[in-house]
Structures are given as C-alpha cells and as structure tokens.
Enzyme design. Structure first.
Site, PDB file in Angstrom:
ATOM      1  N   LYS A   1      -2.374 -11.348  26.163  1.00 27.94           N
ATOM      2  CA  LYS A   1      -2.446 -10.202  26.976  1.00 27.94           C
ATOM      3  C   LYS A   1      -1.957  -8.896  26.107  1.00 27.94           C
ATOM      4  O   LYS A   1      -0.792  -8.854  25.780  1.00 27.94           O
ATOM      5  CB  LYS A   1      -1.414 -10.336  28.133  1.00 27.94           C
ATOM      6  CG  LYS A   1      -1.400  -9.091  29.380  1.00 27.94           C
ATOM      7  CD  LYS A   1      -0.287  -9.553  30.377  1.00 27.94           C
ATOM      8  CE  LYS A   1       1.050  -9.295  30.131  1.00 27.94           C
ATOM      9  NZ  LYS A   1       1.996  -9.440  31.373  1.00 27.94           N
TER      10      LYS A   1
ATOM     11  N   GLU B   1       1.465 -13.684  37.410  1.00 31.41           N
ATOM     12  CA  GLU B   1       2.722 -13.716  36.715  1.00 31.41           C
ATOM     13  C   GLU B   1       3.755 -13.010  37.242  1.00 31.41           C
ATOM     14  O   GLU B   1       3.704 -11.938  38.153  1.00 31.41           O
ATOM     15  CB  GLU B   1       2.471 -12.748  35.234  1.00 31.41           C
ATOM     16  CG  GLU B   1       3.214 -12.646  34.376  1.00 31.41           C
ATOM     17  CD  GLU B   1       3.125 -11.843  33.251  1.00 31.41           C
ATOM     18  OE1 GLU B   1       4.078 -11.191  32.774  1.00 31.41           O
ATOM     19  OE2 GLU B   1       2.091 -11.551  32.890  1.00 31.41           O
TER      20      GLU B   1
ATOM     21  N   ASP C   1       7.630 -15.129  32.974  1.00 30.19           N
ATOM     22  CA  ASP C   1       7.664 -13.894  32.195  1.00 30.19           C
ATOM     23  C   ASP C   1       9.306 -13.916  32.321  1.00 30.19           C
ATOM     24  O   ASP C   1      10.024 -14.429  31.524  1.00 30.19           O
ATOM     25  CB  ASP C   1       6.871 -12.617  32.187  1.00 30.19           C
ATOM     26  CG  ASP C   1       7.346 -11.631  31.346  1.00 30.19           C
ATOM     27  OD1 ASP C   1       8.017 -12.068  30.283  1.00 30.19           O
ATOM     28  OD2 ASP C   1       6.973 -10.595  31.732  1.00 30.19           O
TER      29      ASP C   1
ATOM     30  N   ASP D   1      -0.088  -9.511  37.140  1.00 27.56           N
ATOM     31  CA  ASP D   1       1.320  -9.438  36.735  1.00 27.56           C
ATOM     32  C   ASP D   1       1.952  -8.540  37.848  1.00 27.56           C
ATOM     33  O   ASP D   1       1.798  -7.608  37.676  1.00 27.56           O
ATOM     34  CB  ASP D   1       1.389  -8.790  35.448  1.00 27.56           C
ATOM     35  CG  ASP D   1       3.073  -8.777  34.960  1.00 27.56           C
ATOM     36  OD1 ASP D   1       3.793  -9.291  35.899  1.00 27.56           O
ATOM     37  OD2 ASP D   1       3.410  -8.206  33.871  1.00 27.56           O
TER      38      ASP D   1
ATOM     39  N   GLN E   1       2.257  -4.648  39.197  1.00 28.76           N
ATOM     40  CA  GLN E   1       2.399  -3.867  37.677  1.00 28.76           C
ATOM     41  C   GLN E   1       1.017  -3.990  37.147  1.00 28.76           C
ATOM     42  O   GLN E   1       0.856  -2.936  36.177  1.00 28.76           O
ATOM     43  CB  GLN E   1       3.545  -4.417  36.900  1.00 28.76           C
ATOM     44  CG  GLN E   1       3.997  -3.825  35.575  1.00 28.76           C
ATOM     45  CD  GLN E   1       5.236  -4.106  35.008  1.00 28.76           C
ATOM     46  OE1 GLN E   1       6.168  -3.646  35.440  1.00 28.76           O
ATOM     47  NE2 GLN E   1       5.423  -4.975  34.096  1.00 28.76           N
TER      48      GLN E   1
ATOM     49  N   ARG F   1       3.869  -5.905  24.392  1.00 32.27           N
ATOM     50  CA  ARG F   1       5.091  -5.115  25.349  1.00 32.27           C
ATOM     51  C   ARG F   1       4.561  -3.949  25.689  1.00 32.27           C
ATOM     52  O   ARG F   1       3.470  -3.322  25.065  1.00 32.27           O
ATOM     53  CB  ARG F   1       6.497  -4.790  24.805  1.00 32.27           C
ATOM     54  CG  ARG F   1       6.992  -6.414  24.448  1.00 32.27           C
ATOM     55  CD  ARG F   1       7.286  -7.350  25.403  1.00 32.27           C
ATOM     56  NE  ARG F   1       8.067  -6.825  26.569  1.00 32.27           N
ATOM     57  CZ  ARG F   1       9.315  -7.352  27.083  1.00 32.27           C
ATOM     58  NH1 ARG F   1       9.848  -7.925  26.194  1.00 32.27           N
ATOM     59  NH2 ARG F   1       9.773  -6.802  28.280  1.00 32.27           N
ATOM     60  N   SER F   2       5.117  -3.100  26.556  1.00 28.28           N
ATOM     61  CA  SER F   2       4.458  -1.819  26.978  1.00 28.28           C
ATOM     62  C   SER F   2       4.550  -0.610  25.819  1.00 28.28           C
ATOM     63  O   SER F   2       3.992   0.245  25.673  1.00 28.28           O
ATOM     64  CB  SER F   2       4.977  -1.332  28.496  1.00 28.28           C
ATOM     65  OG  SER F   2       6.427  -1.151  28.358  1.00 28.28           O
TER      66      SER F   2
ATOM     67  N   LYS G   1       6.553 -13.686  24.639  1.00 30.73           N
ATOM     68  CA  LYS G   1       6.888 -12.657  24.025  1.00 30.73           C
ATOM     69  C   LYS G   1       7.743 -12.532  22.993  1.00 30.73           C
ATOM     70  O   LYS G   1       9.046 -13.011  23.272  1.00 30.73           O
ATOM     71  CB  LYS G   1       7.577 -11.553  25.234  1.00 30.73           C
ATOM     72  CG  LYS G   1       6.431 -11.103  26.310  1.00 30.73           C
ATOM     73  CD  LYS G   1       7.043 -10.215  27.406  1.00 30.73           C
ATOM     74  CE  LYS G   1       5.973  -9.727  28.229  1.00 30.73           C
ATOM     75  NZ  LYS G   1       6.715  -8.903  29.370  1.00 30.73           N
TER      76      LYS G   1
ATOM     77  N   GLU H   1      -0.477   0.913  29.148  1.00 29.71           N
ATOM     78  CA  GLU H   1      -0.836  -0.182  28.438  1.00 29.71           C
ATOM     79  C   GLU H   1      -2.432   0.142  28.458  1.00 29.71           C
ATOM     80  O   GLU H   1      -3.367  -0.635  28.251  1.00 29.71           O
ATOM     81  CB  GLU H   1      -0.720  -1.570  28.999  1.00 29.71           C
ATOM     82  CG  GLU H   1       0.783  -1.879  28.823  1.00 29.71           C
ATOM     83  CD  GLU H   1       1.325  -2.997  29.455  1.00 29.71           C
ATOM     84  OE1 GLU H   1       0.386  -3.763  30.117  1.00 29.71           O
ATOM     85  OE2 GLU H   1       2.273  -3.566  29.137  1.00 29.71           O
TER      86      GLU H   1
END
Length: 425
Positions: A385, A282, A309, A241, A162, A363-364, A334, A204
């Site tokens: 991140k 991740e 995560d 990730d 990802q 987050r996205s 998060k 992102e």
C-alpha cells in the site's frame, strides 16, 4: 563484511511539508547507504514514539533532537560494528535508547539508522536491497493496493472511511497491474469531474471529492473501473482502510452521522461485503476493541482479509495477542511503527507462520525513499500500500518495483489473486 565508519543524519522535508530524518551510513570499504523516515497522520496509540522538538520552529514538528542523537550517541555506539549483522545493529540501538517505546532517542532516529545500515551492507555486498534482505526467496511482486479516493484524516472530503483502494488482482505482472491501476485512476478523475465534484488530491495522491457516504464513494470507483474497460471483481477488486479509531469515542463509533456499537459496525461491513467485491478491510474497529475484532473475524474472516494496522502496530507482542484471540487475519507492516528492521522482520515472520497475510505500507507523510518497495519483495508480503499512481513520493515506490521485476526477469511472480485466498467472487 565492512565495519561502520560514520553515521550521520540530516533534517529533510516530507511530502506534507514537515521535517523528517534522513540518515547516511558510510562503511570502512567506502560503501554507503541512505534512508529517510516516513511519518503518519492517523497514528495508533501503541506505535513507537516519534521524537519531535516542540517549540515554535516548524510549528513544533522539527526533528533536530533526533538528528543530533544520530550524529552523536548513535554514531559513537555503532562505530566499528559489522554492517551485515542487522540484529546486532538493531539490538545496540534498542539498548542505547533504553525505553519500551523508543521515546528517548525516537523511533524516527532509530529507524533511519536501521534502514541506512541495511542499504550500506547491501551496497558493500554488491546486491540490490531486496536480494540482500530476502535472498533467493524474494521474488514475489506485490499487488499494489492503490488508494485512489481519500477520506478521513487524509483529506477534507467529508467521508469517514480514510482510504478507498483498488487491487488489480487479474493482472499477470506487476507492470500490468500498475497500468490497470493508473487507467482506473484517470478514469475516476473523469467520473468525478462529470458529476461536478472536486478533483483535488488528498495526502496520498487519491482524489478527495465531497461524497455523502461510503457506498457513494465505492459507486464512483465501480463506475471508473467499468469505464476503463475492466471487470469488477475479476480484473479489479476493492479494499478499504476505515481507520475507525479516528471516529471512535467513549465506546461509540461516530460513523456517517450515527452512533454505532461495535456489533452494529460489524453488520455495516457485512452489508458492504455483500454488495461489493471487497477483498480487504483495514482497521475496521478501534485499536483496542479486541472483542469486536474477534466477532468480525468470526463473521467475515473466511470471506475477506481483515487487516490490523493500529491494532497491531507492526509489534510482534500485539500481533501475538491477536493470534491468540483470533482477532483479524492480516498484518499491515509499517516500519516506523516499530522502529527497527529486525523487529519488522520478526512481526512479518510471526504473521506468516500463523497464516496471517501481510501488506507492506507507506505513511501519509512520505519521501522519495523506496526501502519499503524492496522490503515488500524481500519479505514476500504479496501486497503493498503506497498510495495512488500520482505524486512522486508514491510513484517512487511503484517505479522501484518495476525495476525489481525487470531485474528478476523470469523468476518474478506477481501475487495477483493468490494474495487474497479468502476472496471468492
């Protein structure tokens, strides 16, 4: 400290064109705090519940119910409470919701309020948020883990991993690290373009070219780092990730055209770490593959950072299970996975107490809110991140960190290579 006079919410838009919750808190001394809630694309099954309206409006993704809960029940419950008692505020929210996963009021409603109260309390105290939350110990500027090439659920690039990230570990300051990251990012665009590939962007801000494999994507980044004039592994390291729960089904990892067992995926990562200067991986395995995580940690945990995560979802109880089992060695943080700041603080404290590193994360689906930048410094996470150095909802966090570094002046320390003590290049 001033008491809470009014709590109100507004339905606003996030960076993916979906509604999200913004909360404003006004105190009886005139102080004000505002915060907006992010939303993820690849979400863990153990995350706190994000309340959406359903129905036809906004394709079912409206948050009018969450907004209404803030404007009525939550406003009534918090009226008059001291804004500087974050624990009391958050405990009141949890009791009002009354469910284990915050499914009645929604974690998006609770988090917006929790963050906005902290902002209001900081305003009342005349302090920057990072200083209000972290006190004098909050002085470490995090390494920006820049997601410059997107795959998986964040893009339509065809590659399973990802996020492909760069970590400017050789910089002396955060400002220098940001410069290094931006230069490599622009260099990557040139490299991709020269190969006739798409320079379109993912959620992102990273590029999303169609590449055939993880190694092919890493090779593009390696070329970009060298083209920008930096030394791979010294100035800039790599991180992934994988978000492997997205391609895990019926006990099998459907990765790069093959079906792999947990043990086989461990060997895939061992091979990558052998070939590239990777400091962090991740979500390398499914969120409930505890045994696989233990095996991977035993094999690679002394060489790299293995980040949970979806595995931990910023939840102290799941993190404690990981600590007890010896699964992973770092926590992704998060705030919307757990739903309140107090629970987030508890998770970070538990991680640090047990030798786990921490990485603050966006987050996205993001907004211009910069709360996580302050929290990364306040909690001494050492890593953040928050996407590529592109798209204003990502850059807003980087710009806030630049402001914090300037504010701290000589007291600011850039984490750099020390954020990854296991990495020996």
């Amino acid at each position: 400290m001033a008491g809470i006079l009014n709590v109100s919410a507004l339905e606003i838009m996030d960076s993916r064109g979906n509604p999200t919750v913004e909360v404003e808190v006004i105190l009886d001394d005139g102080s004000m705090g505002r915060a907006a809630v992010p939303s993820g694309a690849s979400t863990g099954v153990h995350e706190a519940h994000e309340l959406r309206d359903g129905g036809d409006r906004y394709l079912g993704k409206g948050v009018a119910k969450a907004v209404d809960f803030v404007n009525t029940e939550i406003d009534d419950a918090l009226a008059g409470l001291e804004a500087d008692d974050q624990r009391l505020i958050d405990q009141t929210l949890l009791e009002l919701d009354g469910t284990e996963n915050k499914s009645r009021l929604g974690a998006n409603a609770l988090l917006g309020v929790s963050m906005a109260v902290a902002h209001a309390a900081a305003d009342s105290a005349g302090l920057e948020l990072f200083r209000y939350v972290g006190g004098p110990n909050g002085h470490v500027l995090p390494v920006p883990m820049m997601n410059i090439l997107n795959g998986g659920a964040h893009a339509d690039s065809g590659v399973d991993v990802q996020e492909f990230m760069i970590a400017p570990i050789g910089a002396e300051t955060f400002a220098e690290a940001l410069q290094v990251g931006a230069e490599v990012y622009h260099s990557l665009k040139d490299v991709i373009k020269a190969k006739g590939l798409s320079t379109g962007l993912g959620d992102e801000g990273g590029f999303a070219p169609s590449v055939e494999s993880t190694k092919a994507a890493l090779d593009l980044i390696v070329e970009a780092i060298e083209k920008a004039g930096y030394t791979l592994g010294e100035d800039v390291a790599l991180a992934l990730d994988v978000a492997s729960s997205e391609f895990y089904e019926d006990g099998v990892y459907n990765f790069e055209g093959g079906k792999h067992s947990s043990a086989e995926m461990v060997e895939v990562y061992a091979d990558l770490v052998e070939q590239y200067p990777i400091v962090s991986i991740e979500d390398p395995l499914d969120e409930d593959d505890w045994e696989g995580y233990v095996t991977l940690t035993e094999k690679l945990g002394d060489k790299i950072q293995i980040v949970g995560d979806d595995l931990f979802v910023t939840n102290p109880s799941r993190l404690q299970e990981g600590i007890d089992r010896g699964a992973a060695n770092a926590l992704l943080v998060k705030v919307n996975q757990i739903g309140t700041l107090s629970e987030t603080f508890d998770a970070v404290e538990l991680a640090h107490r047990n030798g786990y590193r921490t990485m603050m994360s966006h987050r996205s689906g993001e907004t211009e809110d910069t709360t996580i930048a302050d929290l990364a410094v306040a909690l001494n996470c050492g890593q953040i991140k928050t996407g590529a150095p592109a798209r204003s909802e990502r850059v807003a966090k980087y710009n806030q960190l630049l402001r914090i570094e300037r504010y701290l002046e000589g007291a600011a320390v850039y984490a750099g290579r020390s954020a990854f003590p296991r990495f020996k290049n």
